[in-house]
Design a protein around this motif. Structure first.
Motif, PDB file in Angstrom:
ATOM      1  N   ILE A   1      -7.133  13.706  -3.275  1.00 58.21           N
ATOM      2  CA  ILE A   1      -6.543  12.687  -2.409  1.00 58.21           C
ATOM      3  C   ILE A   1      -7.590  11.657  -2.007  1.00 58.21           C
ATOM      4  N   GLU A   2      -8.819  12.073  -1.847  1.00 63.76           N
ATOM      5  CA  GLU A   2      -9.889  11.149  -1.465  1.00 63.76           C
ATOM      6  C   GLU A   2     -10.030  10.037  -2.511  1.00 63.76           C
ATOM      7  N   PHE A   3      -9.879  10.378  -3.783  1.00 62.42           N
ATOM      8  CA  PHE A   3      -9.938   9.386  -4.855  1.00 62.42           C
ATOM      9  C   PHE A   3      -8.847   8.331  -4.665  1.00 62.42           C
ATOM     10  N   GLU A   4      -7.627   8.783  -4.417  1.00 57.39           N
ATOM     11  CA  GLU A   4      -6.512   7.853  -4.212  1.00 57.39           C
ATOM     12  C   GLU A   4      -6.779   6.956  -3.003  1.00 57.39           C
ATOM     13  N   GLU A   5      -7.274   7.526  -1.916  1.00 57.84           N
ATOM     14  CA  GLU A   5      -7.525   6.736  -0.709  1.00 57.84           C
ATOM     15  C   GLU A   5      -8.617   5.694  -0.940  1.00 57.84           C
ATOM     16  N   LYS A   6      -9.659   6.051  -1.669  1.00 59.63           N
ATOM     17  CA  LYS A   6     -10.708   5.074  -1.998  1.00 59.63           C
ATOM     18  C   LYS A   6     -10.136   3.944  -2.839  1.00 59.63           C
ATOM     19  N   PHE A   7      -9.293   4.305  -3.804  1.00 60.91           N
ATOM     20  CA  PHE A   7      -8.694   3.274  -4.639  1.00 60.91           C
ATOM     21  C   PHE A   7      -7.792   2.360  -3.819  1.00 60.91           C
ATOM     22  N   LEU A   8      -6.984   2.930  -2.936  1.00 58.36           N
ATOM     23  CA  LEU A   8      -6.107   2.119  -2.084  1.00 58.36           C
ATOM     24  C   LEU A   8      -6.919   1.164  -1.212  1.00 58.36           C
ATOM     25  N   LEU A   9      -8.057   1.616  -0.736  1.00 63.70           N
ATOM     26  CA  LEU A   9      -8.926   0.752   0.066  1.00 63.70           C
ATOM     27  C   LEU A   9      -9.479  -0.390  -0.789  1.00 63.70           C
ATOM     28  N   ALA A  10      -9.912  -0.100  -2.012  1.00 64.26           N
ATOM     29  CA  ALA A  10     -10.403  -1.146  -2.912  1.00 64.26           C
ATOM     30  C   ALA A  10      -9.282  -2.148  -3.217  1.00 64.26           C
ATOM     31  N   PHE A  11      -8.078  -1.637  -3.482  1.00 67.99           N
ATOM     32  CA  PHE A  11      -6.922  -2.511  -3.722  1.00 67.99           C
ATOM     33  C   PHE A  11      -6.692  -3.431  -2.528  1.00 67.99           C
ATOM     34  N   ASP A  12      -6.679  -2.856  -1.348  1.00 71.31           N
ATOM     35  CA  ASP A  12      -6.407  -3.619  -0.131  1.00 71.31           C
ATOM     36  C   ASP A  12      -7.468  -4.699   0.104  1.00 71.31           C
ATOM     37  N   GLU A  13      -8.720  -4.366  -0.125  1.00 72.71           N
ATOM     38  CA  GLU A  13      -9.800  -5.343   0.074  1.00 72.71           C
ATOM     39  C   GLU A  13      -9.669  -6.520  -0.890  1.00 72.71           C
ATOM     40  N   LEU A  14      -9.430  -6.233  -2.168  1.00 70.08           N
ATOM     41  CA  LEU A  14      -9.306  -7.318  -3.135  1.00 70.08           C
ATOM     42  C   LEU A  14      -8.075  -8.180  -2.866  1.00 70.08           C
TER      43      LEU A  14
ATOM     44  N   ARG B   1       0.842  -1.217   0.000  1.00 66.76           N
ATOM     45  CA  ARG B   1       0.000   0.000   0.000  1.00 66.76           C
ATOM     46  C   ARG B   1       0.864   1.249   0.000  1.00 66.76           C
ATOM     47  N   ALA B   2       1.901   1.263   0.827  1.00 68.60           N
ATOM     48  CA  ALA B   2       2.786   2.429   0.895  1.00 68.60           C
ATOM     49  C   ALA B   2       3.488   2.649  -0.442  1.00 68.60           C
ATOM     50  N   GLU B   3       3.943   1.574  -1.067  1.00 72.65           N
ATOM     51  CA  GLU B   3       4.589   1.686  -2.377  1.00 72.65           C
ATOM     52  C   GLU B   3       3.604   2.206  -3.419  1.00 72.65           C
ATOM     53  N   LEU B   4       2.388   1.658  -3.423  1.00 78.18           N
ATOM     54  CA  LEU B   4       1.376   2.095  -4.372  1.00 78.18           C
ATOM     55  C   LEU B   4       0.996   3.558  -4.137  1.00 78.18           C
ATOM     56  N   ARG B   5       0.856   3.952  -2.882  1.00 79.05           N
ATOM     57  CA  ARG B   5       0.553   5.358  -2.564  1.00 79.05           C
ATOM     58  C   ARG B   5       1.644   6.267  -3.129  1.00 79.05           C
ATOM     59  N   GLY B   6       2.902   5.874  -2.966  1.00 79.95           N
ATOM     60  CA  GLY B   6       4.016   6.659  -3.496  1.00 79.95           C
ATOM     61  C   GLY B   6       4.001   6.735  -5.014  1.00 79.95           C
TER      62      GLY B   6
ATOM     63  N   LEU C   1       1.343   6.412  -6.979  1.00 74.58           N
ATOM     64  CA  LEU C   1       0.215   7.273  -7.375  1.00 74.58           C
ATOM     65  C   LEU C   1       0.552   8.745  -7.163  1.00 74.58           C
ATOM     66  N   SER C   2       1.236   9.041  -6.083  1.00 74.66           N
ATOM     67  CA  SER C   2       1.633  10.420  -5.806  1.00 74.66           C
ATOM     68  C   SER C   2       2.593  10.931  -6.876  1.00 74.66           C
ATOM     69  N   LEU C   3       3.537  10.096  -7.256  1.00 75.35           N
ATOM     70  CA  LEU C   3       4.505  10.473  -8.279  1.00 75.35           C
ATOM     71  C   LEU C   3       3.816  10.738  -9.616  1.00 75.35           C
ATOM     72  N   VAL C   4       2.934   9.831 -10.024  1.00 74.17           N
ATOM     73  CA  VAL C   4       2.221   9.995 -11.289  1.00 74.17           C
ATOM     74  C   VAL C   4       1.292  11.203 -11.228  1.00 74.17           C
TER      75      VAL C   4
ATOM     76  N   PRO D   1      -2.441  15.222 -12.631  1.00 76.66           N
ATOM     77  CA  PRO D   1      -3.110  15.276 -11.336  1.00 76.66           C
ATOM     78  C   PRO D   1      -4.380  14.431 -11.244  1.00 76.66           C
ATOM     79  N   VAL D   2      -4.451  13.675 -10.165  1.00 73.08           N
ATOM     80  CA  VAL D   2      -5.660  12.929  -9.827  1.00 73.08           C
ATOM     81  C   VAL D   2      -6.626  13.949  -9.243  1.00 73.08           C
ATOM     82  N   SER D   3      -7.919  13.701  -9.381  1.00 73.44           N
ATOM     83  CA  SER D   3      -8.903  14.695  -8.971  1.00 73.44           C
ATOM     84  C   SER D   3      -8.727  15.137  -7.527  1.00 73.44           C
TER      85      SER D   3
END
Length: 141
Positions: free
Chosen positions: A40-53, A21-26, A28-31, A36-38
């Motif tokens: 931070i909330e979008f990134e956090e929702k995506f990270l949660l979906a990633f983690d659940e799956l 998760r930390a690597e993916l967050r980094g 996403l931040s770099l990209v 720009p992603v819309s």
């Protein structure tokens, strides 16, 4: 199909998930600095979906578990595969929330689209999170 950055991980244990998760967050931040992603909330929702799956595959699927994230102009796609091709993902229905098992419902609520398929004797569960158009400032701010 999303074209753009693609990142992959081979997962053996839920103990790996905080580091992934930390690597993916980094990543996403770099990209996001370039495209720009819309928000931070979008990134956090995506990270949660990633983690659940990923955690579902590790807990209920067969090893090896592979996770893949694709980042494109339309959004983010997570695909998680495991070797339990004959065990479909089963959402918890009518279960006491204290017993867990609500991850697939959470992913359904977070994602724009989601599903699963079997491919080459593997089960692949996926979720797509569509990016929102960046907010434009009006004449008054």
């Amino acid at each position: 199909m999303i074209t753009g950055n693609i990142w992959t991980w081979r997962l053996e244990s839920t103990d790996q998930l905080p580091a992934v998760r930390a690597e993916l967050r980094g990543l996403l931040s770099l990209v996001s600095r370039l495209e720009p992603v819309s928000d931070i909330e979008f990134e956090e929702k995506f990270l949660l979906a990633f983690d659940e799956l990923a955690s579902n595959a590790l807990r209920h699927g067969g090893r090896p578990v592979r996770a893949r994230v694709s980042f494109g102009s339309e959004g983010l796609l997570v695909e998680v595969s495991d070797s339990a091709a004959t065990s479909p993902p089963t959402p918890a229905v009518g279960r006491d929330p204290s017993q867990g098992g609500l991850g697939l419902g959470l992913v359904a609520a977070l994602a724009s689209a989601h599903g699963w398929v079997t491919q080459a004797e593997r089960k692949l569960v996926w979720a797509f999170c569509r990016r929102m158009a960046p907010r434009r400032r009006g004449a008054f701010g």
